[in-house]
Design a protein around this motif. Structure first.
Motif, PDB file in Angstrom:
ATOM      1  N   GLY A  45       7.509 -24.582   7.960  1.00 23.92           N
ATOM      2  CA  GLY A  45       6.230 -25.186   8.299  1.00 23.92           C
ATOM      3  C   GLY A  45       5.321 -24.292   9.117  1.00 23.92           C
ATOM      4  O   GLY A  45       4.277 -24.721   9.583  1.00 23.92           O
ATOM      5  N   ARG A  46       5.720 -23.033   9.279  1.00 27.19           N
ATOM      6  CA  ARG A  46       4.919 -22.091  10.059  1.00 27.19           C
ATOM      7  C   ARG A  46       3.978 -21.316   9.142  1.00 27.19           C
ATOM      8  O   ARG A  46       4.341 -20.933   8.040  1.00 27.19           O
ATOM      9  N   HIS A  47       2.790 -21.061   9.645  1.00 23.26           N
ATOM     10  CA  HIS A  47       1.783 -20.349   8.865  1.00 23.26           C
ATOM     11  C   HIS A  47       2.068 -18.855   8.811  1.00 23.26           C
ATOM     12  O   HIS A  47       2.616 -18.277   9.755  1.00 23.26           O
ATOM     13  N   ILE A  48       1.670 -18.237   7.717  1.00 20.45           N
ATOM     14  CA  ILE A  48       1.780 -16.791   7.527  1.00 20.45           C
ATOM     15  C   ILE A  48       0.361 -16.263   7.414  1.00 20.45           C
ATOM     16  O   ILE A  48      -0.447 -16.783   6.656  1.00 20.45           O
ATOM     17  N   TYR A  49       0.071 -15.228   8.199  1.00 19.84           N
ATOM     18  CA  TYR A  49      -1.253 -14.613   8.219  1.00 19.84           C
ATOM     19  C   TYR A  49      -1.144 -13.159   7.790  1.00 19.84           C
ATOM     20  O   TYR A  49      -0.189 -12.476   8.143  1.00 19.84           O
ATOM     21  N   GLU A  50      -2.135 -12.682   7.034  1.00 20.08           N
ATOM     22  CA  GLU A  50      -2.201 -11.273   6.634  1.00 20.08           C
ATOM     23  C   GLU A  50      -3.636 -10.795   6.700  1.00 20.08           C
ATOM     24  O   GLU A  50      -4.573 -11.573   6.527  1.00 20.08           O
ATOM     25  N   THR A  51      -3.761  -9.494   6.922  1.00 20.52           N
ATOM     26  CA  THR A  51      -5.065  -8.876   6.733  1.00 20.52           C
ATOM     27  C   THR A  51      -5.220  -8.718   5.231  1.00 20.52           C
ATOM     28  O   THR A  51      -4.279  -8.332   4.544  1.00 20.52           O
ATOM     29  N   VAL A  52      -6.343  -9.104   4.700  1.00 22.07           N
ATOM     30  CA  VAL A  52      -6.519  -9.051   3.247  1.00 22.07           C
ATOM     31  C   VAL A  52      -7.726  -8.197   2.895  1.00 22.07           C
ATOM     32  O   VAL A  52      -8.695  -8.161   3.653  1.00 22.07           O
ATOM     33  N   PRO A  53      -7.658  -7.480   1.791  1.00 22.76           N
ATOM     34  CA  PRO A  53      -6.549  -7.431   0.848  1.00 22.76           C
ATOM     35  C   PRO A  53      -5.452  -6.475   1.314  1.00 22.76           C
ATOM     36  O   PRO A  53      -5.715  -5.537   2.063  1.00 22.76           O
ATOM     37  N   ILE A  54      -4.231  -6.712   0.890  1.00 24.48           N
ATOM     38  CA  ILE A  54      -3.120  -5.794   1.119  1.00 24.48           C
ATOM     39  C   ILE A  54      -3.092  -4.868  -0.082  1.00 24.48           C
ATOM     40  O   ILE A  54      -2.606  -5.222  -1.150  1.00 24.48           O
ATOM     41  N   SER A  55      -3.648  -3.696   0.083  1.00 27.70           N
ATOM     42  CA  SER A  55      -3.802  -2.781  -1.051  1.00 27.70           C
ATOM     43  C   SER A  55      -3.203  -1.403  -0.801  1.00 27.70           C
ATOM     44  O   SER A  55      -3.230  -0.557  -1.682  1.00 27.70           O
ATOM     45  N   GLY A  56      -2.683  -1.171   0.412  1.00 29.60           N
ATOM     46  CA  GLY A  56      -2.077   0.123   0.711  1.00 29.60           C
ATOM     47  C   GLY A  56      -3.064   1.214   1.069  1.00 29.60           C
ATOM     48  O   GLY A  56      -2.679   2.363   1.197  1.00 29.60           O
ATOM     49  N   ASP A  57      -4.333   0.846   1.278  1.00 33.52           N
ATOM     50  CA  ASP A  57      -5.326   1.894   1.554  1.00 33.52           C
ATOM     51  C   ASP A  57      -6.216   1.614   2.763  1.00 33.52           C
ATOM     52  O   ASP A  57      -7.268   2.210   2.906  1.00 33.52           O
ATOM     53  N   GLN A  58      -5.804   0.711   3.645  1.00 36.20           N
ATOM     54  CA  GLN A  58      -6.560   0.444   4.867  1.00 36.20           C
ATOM     55  C   GLN A  58      -6.143   1.477   5.908  1.00 36.20           C
ATOM     56  O   GLN A  58      -5.182   1.295   6.625  1.00 36.20           O
ATOM     57  N   SER A  59      -6.856   2.571   5.999  1.00 38.05           N
ATOM     58  CA  SER A  59      -6.403   3.680   6.837  1.00 38.05           C
ATOM     59  C   SER A  59      -6.706   3.460   8.318  1.00 38.05           C
ATOM     60  O   SER A  59      -7.652   2.776   8.687  1.00 38.05           O
ATOM     61  N   CYS A  60      -5.855   4.068   9.151  1.00 34.17           N
ATOM     62  CA  CYS A  60      -6.060   4.155  10.595  1.00 34.17           C
ATOM     63  C   CYS A  60      -5.256   5.340  11.107  1.00 34.17           C
ATOM     64  O   CYS A  60      -4.281   5.757  10.486  1.00 34.17           O
ATOM     65  N   GLY A  61      -5.674   5.879  12.230  1.00 33.66           N
ATOM     66  CA  GLY A  61      -5.145   7.143  12.720  1.00 33.66           C
ATOM     67  C   GLY A  61      -3.680   7.173  13.111  1.00 33.66           C
ATOM     68  O   GLY A  61      -2.945   8.070  12.717  1.00 33.66           O
ATOM     69  N   GLY A  62      -3.208   6.202  13.891  1.00 35.57           N
ATOM     70  CA  GLY A  62      -1.886   6.285  14.492  1.00 35.57           C
ATOM     71  C   GLY A  62      -0.702   6.094  13.569  1.00 35.57           C
ATOM     72  O   GLY A  62       0.308   6.763  13.699  1.00 35.57           O
ATOM     73  N   ILE A  63      -0.802   5.157  12.616  1.00 36.85           N
ATOM     74  CA  ILE A  63       0.342   4.898  11.733  1.00 36.85           C
ATOM     75  C   ILE A  63       0.016   5.129  10.266  1.00 36.85           C
ATOM     76  O   ILE A  63       0.868   4.923   9.420  1.00 36.85           O
ATOM     77  N   GLY A  64      -1.195   5.524   9.976  1.00 38.35           N
ATOM     78  CA  GLY A  64      -1.557   5.841   8.601  1.00 38.35           C
ATOM     79  C   GLY A  64      -2.203   4.714   7.837  1.00 38.35           C
ATOM     80  O   GLY A  64      -3.301   4.828   7.352  1.00 38.35           O
ATOM     81  N   VAL A  65      -1.510   3.584   7.728  1.00 40.96           N
ATOM     82  CA  VAL A  65      -2.040   2.425   6.993  1.00 40.96           C
ATOM     83  C   VAL A  65      -2.035   1.223   7.927  1.00 40.96           C
ATOM     84  O   VAL A  65      -1.039   0.927   8.565  1.00 40.96           O
ATOM     85  N   CYS A  66      -3.164   0.556   8.022  1.00 37.67           N
ATOM     86  CA  CYS A  66      -3.275  -0.622   8.892  1.00 37.67           C
ATOM     87  C   CYS A  66      -3.458  -1.877   8.068  1.00 37.67           C
ATOM     88  O   CYS A  66      -4.570  -2.360   7.851  1.00 37.67           O
ATOM     89  N   GLU A  67      -2.359  -2.376   7.566  1.00 41.33           N
ATOM     90  CA  GLU A  67      -2.316  -3.660   6.887  1.00 41.33           C
ATOM     91  C   GLU A  67      -1.203  -4.450   7.556  1.00 41.33           C
ATOM     92  O   GLU A  67      -0.080  -3.961   7.674  1.00 41.33           O
ATOM     93  N   PHE A  68      -1.536  -5.636   8.028  1.00 46.51           N
ATOM     94  CA  PHE A  68      -0.638  -6.363   8.921  1.00 46.51           C
ATOM     95  C   PHE A  68      -0.294  -7.757   8.425  1.00 46.51           C
ATOM     96  O   PHE A  68      -1.019  -8.346   7.641  1.00 46.51           O
ATOM     97  N   ARG A  69       0.810  -8.278   8.979  1.00 49.08           N
ATOM     98  CA  ARG A  69       1.243  -9.651   8.721  1.00 49.08           C
ATOM     99  C   ARG A  69       1.755 -10.228  10.034  1.00 49.08           C
ATOM    100  O   ARG A  69       2.418  -9.543  10.813  1.00 49.08           O
ATOM    101  N   ILE A  70       1.466 -11.498  10.241  1.00 48.01           N
ATOM    102  CA  ILE A  70       2.059 -12.268  11.334  1.00 48.01           C
ATOM    103  C   ILE A  70       2.817 -13.410  10.674  1.00 48.01           C
ATOM    104  O   ILE A  70       2.232 -14.206   9.939  1.00 48.01           O
ATOM    105  N   SER A  71       4.123 -13.455  10.919  1.00 50.48           N
ATOM    106  CA  SER A  71       4.940 -14.498  10.301  1.00 50.48           C
ATOM    107  C   SER A  71       6.194 -14.738  11.126  1.00 50.48           C
ATOM    108  O   SER A  71       6.575 -13.923  11.962  1.00 50.48           O
ATOM    109  N   TRP A  72       6.839 -15.872  10.879  1.00 48.61           N
ATOM    110  CA  TRP A  72       8.082 -16.228  11.538  1.00 48.61           C
ATOM    111  C   TRP A  72       9.240 -15.555  10.821  1.00 48.61           C
ATOM    112  O   TRP A  72       9.333 -15.605   9.597  1.00 48.61           O
ATOM    113  N   ASN A  73      10.128 -14.902  11.562  1.00 47.45           N
ATOM    114  CA  ASN A  73      11.327 -14.282  11.013  1.00 47.45           C
ATOM    115  C   ASN A  73      12.491 -15.224  11.305  1.00 47.45           C
ATOM    116  O   ASN A  73      12.935 -15.324  12.450  1.00 47.45           O
ATOM    117  N   ASP A  74      12.983 -15.916  10.292  1.00 47.60           N
ATOM    118  CA  ASP A  74      14.065 -16.889  10.463  1.00 47.60           C
ATOM    119  C   ASP A  74      15.356 -16.259  10.972  1.00 47.60           C
ATOM    120  O   ASP A  74      16.040 -16.836  11.804  1.00 47.60           O
TER     121      ASP A  74
END
Length: 114
Positions: A45-74
């Motif tokens: 029943g927990r919500h899952i959030y993502e930066t959209v679109p998840i395409s593998g090309d959202q660049s940023c300096g420190g880690i290379g790709v900035c595409e994120f998810r917030i979710s519950w890890n059971d």
């Protein structure tokens, strides 16, 4: 650990209208806003959030790709803020932050966590 503390101090997080806005940890993610959108709900029943679109090309300096998810890890019993490794499927994601407060349906404040 200093990076995670910096993340917590700089983070701007707003839970409203099924969207979270994040801008923080500038050495890793540059100074840019990331908008997380509610994409689904897991079996707990927990919500899952993502930066959209998840395409593998959202660049940023420190880690290379900035595409994120917030979710519950059971299996770990915690909320996780993870970064994709550039594949677009979070199969080898980087754990950026976690919070063990078992709130439902949304993640708790980022001020509680590691």
């Amino acid at each position: 650990m200093k990076t995670i503390q910096l993340l917590v101090l700089i983070c701007v997080c707003t839970l409203s209208h099924a969207q979270i806005t994040f801008n923080g940890c500038h050495p890793l993610f540059d100074d840019q806003d990331f908008n997380f959108t509610h994409i689904s709900t897991d079996v707990t029943g927990r919500h899952i959030y993502e930066t959209v679109p998840i395409s593998g090309d959202q660049s940023c300096g420190g880690i290379g790709v900035c595409e994120f998810r917030i979710s519950w890890n059971d299996s770990q019993n915690r909320w996780e803020f993870i970064a994709d490794d550039g594949t677009g499927d979070f199969s080898s994601a980087y754990l950026i932050y976690y919070n063990t407060e078992p709130s439902i349906p949304n993640p708790p404040s980022l001020q509680l966590g590691v």
